[in-house]
Design an enzyme around this catalytic site. Structure first.
Site, PDB file in Angstrom:
ATOM      1  CD  GLU A 163      -2.990  -3.293  -4.239  1.00 58.29           C
ATOM      2  OE1 GLU A 163      -3.809  -3.005  -5.125  1.00 58.29           O
ATOM      3  OE2 GLU A 163      -2.271  -2.445  -3.689  1.00 58.29           O
ATOM      4  CD  GLU A 349       1.590  -1.178  -4.239  1.00 62.19           C
ATOM      5  OE1 GLU A 349       0.622  -0.394  -4.239  1.00 62.19           O
ATOM      6  OE2 GLU A 349       1.695  -2.129  -5.017  1.00 62.19           O
TER       7      GLU A 349
END
Ligand code: IFM
Length: 452
Positions: A163, A349
């Site tokens: 991320e 995720e």
């Protein structure tokens, strides 16, 4: 709803969120140690000092993973365990831990998926400018090469960064994450240096003869205009630039988006981009990881009509204030496959935060989480059905853990952690997920857990 044979069902965690043992075996401090110890930065002053004590309990935790039946486990290596000062002297004891972990997974028949950077930048590098300093990208490549040298014979999947949006924007523009800065120029610089670090690490892994597959994980959002009003359309386009295209375009097209220069002109002229950087960033990958949590409807911001946006608040917010929109996952998977890359994709995720607690009978009845995963697994299947080359799904998270600025105030695990005793207990969702793995898909009513 079955998945293809060999579909990779996993579970995910990250070093600072679970390991604890922050001062053991030579680990140096990271920006998250500094930040979490800064008064007011994290809810109730929680820190990752102990977290889930996974550093000491890893064997038992791997047994739990094996009991679930996962095919793979995604964990991150803590850079400050390997290089306590970020660069320079290696700390072999830090590498030993991940060596044991990799062996422990393989002994249990679980495939390791390693994330090299899940936000725990060594504080010593932050003291030299952190991600605003181009040198950090070069240090990251050395760190990647060092971890690969030690573990490369046993790791089938490498993720350079987790991320980059959060590391750059939440940490340097919004100030809600370490290092806690609020400066848009620095944030955009950090985006570039993080992406450069990714590119340099890919090159370092390839140069080291990496046998595993190499990728990166981005958190992507599905963005829609709130109305057909041209001002809302423009706001949605800006939000999509900010959250998605600033990462996808350089990674897969070797260029920042056409509208980036004009949008960021008030804060930067992109002078930090050197010749060859974008080629490095767009280095060929073997797979691409997607983290999905949010779907946004954007509308114009009357206070900032040219550069801003407002996110329409979700109709039914969860405890973290975001909505539940499984269809956004299908949209993102389709978009990435159609507009950006033919690479194999993996959901590294997705998950739901709740205030879980054991009921009188001791059971943790997280039915909402089961419904959440049921919806998102269906959404992933829909993308697969439409031809998206999806090869795996990793719920966030294996265990409850340190949820960054929210500390231990919300729980994402399918295993419950009783922090005072550090005991773990399967929530209802863990039993349900074990059934999904066993059946390689969804065959029963989401709220009627598979018989174990
Ligand atoms: O806990 C985080 C994780 O570290 C990165 N992705 C989002 C999760 C939930 O907020």
């Amino acid at each position: 709803m079955r998945f293809p044979d060999g579909f990779l069902w996993g579970a995910a965690t990250a070093a600072y969120q679970i390991e604890g043992a922050v001062a053991e075996d030579g680990r140096g401090p990271s920006i998250w140690d500094t930040f979490s110890h800064t008064p007011g930065a994290v809810r109730r002053g929680d820190t990752g000092d102990i977290a889930c004590d996974h550093y000491h309990r890893w064997r038992d935790d791997l047994d739990l993973l094996a009991g679930l039946g996962v095919g793979a486990y995604r964990f991150s290596v803590a850079w400050p365990r390997v290089f306590p000062s970020g660069a320079g002297a290696v700390n072999p004891a830090g590498l030993d831990f991940y060596d044991r972990l990799a062996d422990g997974l393989l002994e249990r028949g679980i495939t390791p998926m390693v994330t090299l950077y899940h936000w725990d930048l060594p504080q010593a590098l932050q003291d030299r400018g952190g991600w605003a300093n181009r040198d950090t990208a070069e240090h990251f490549a050395d760190y990647a090469a060092t971890v690969h040298e030690r573990l490369g014979d046993r790791i089938p999947y490498w993720l350079t960064l987790n991320e980059p949006y959060c590391a750059a924007v939440v940490g340097h523009l919004e100030g809600r994450h370490a290092p806690g800065l609020r400066d848009e120029r620095v944030a955009v610089t950090a985006v570039h240096h993080l992406l450069l670090a990714h590119g340099r690490a890919v090159a370092a892994l390839r140069a080291g003869g990496v046998r595993g597959q190499v990728g990166i994980t981005c958190n992507l959002t599905s963005v829609h205009p709130a109305t057909a009003d041209p001002a809302d359309l423009a706001a949605a386009r800006r939000l999509d630039l900010h959250e998605n295209r600033m990462y996808l375009d350089p990674l897969f097209r070797g260029a920042y988006p056409d509208d980036a220069a004009a949008h960021y002109a008030p804060v930067t002229d992109f002078g930090f981009v050197h010749d060859g950087d974008l080629e490095a960033i767009a280095a060929p990958l073997d797979f691409f990881g997607i983290n999905y949590y949010e779907r946004h409807h954007a509308r114009a911001d009357p206070a900032d009509p040219d550069r801003g946006w407002l996110r329409v608040p979700p109709e039914h917010p969860t405890v973290t204030g975001i909505g539940v929109h499984p269809e956004g996952l299908t949209e993102i998977l389709r978009r990435v496959a159609k507009e950006y890359t033919p690479l194999p994709l993996v959901v590294t995720e997705t998950g739901l935060a709740l205030h879980d607690y054991p009921g009188p009978d001791g059971e943790i009845a997280d039915d909402e989480r089961i419904a959440f995963f049921d919806g998102h697994i269906r959404a992933a299947h829909e993308a697969l059905d439409g031809g998206v080359p999806l090869f795996g799904f990793f719920p966030w998270s294996f265990v409850d853990n340190f949820e960054w600025a929210s500390g231990y105030g919300v729980r994402y695990g399918i295993y419950y952690v009783d922090y005072p005793t550090q005991s773990r207990r399967p929530k209802r969702s863990a039993h349900w997920y074990a059934g999904v793995i066993r059946d390689n898909g969804l065959v029963s009513d989401p709220l009627r857990p598979h018989p174990s």
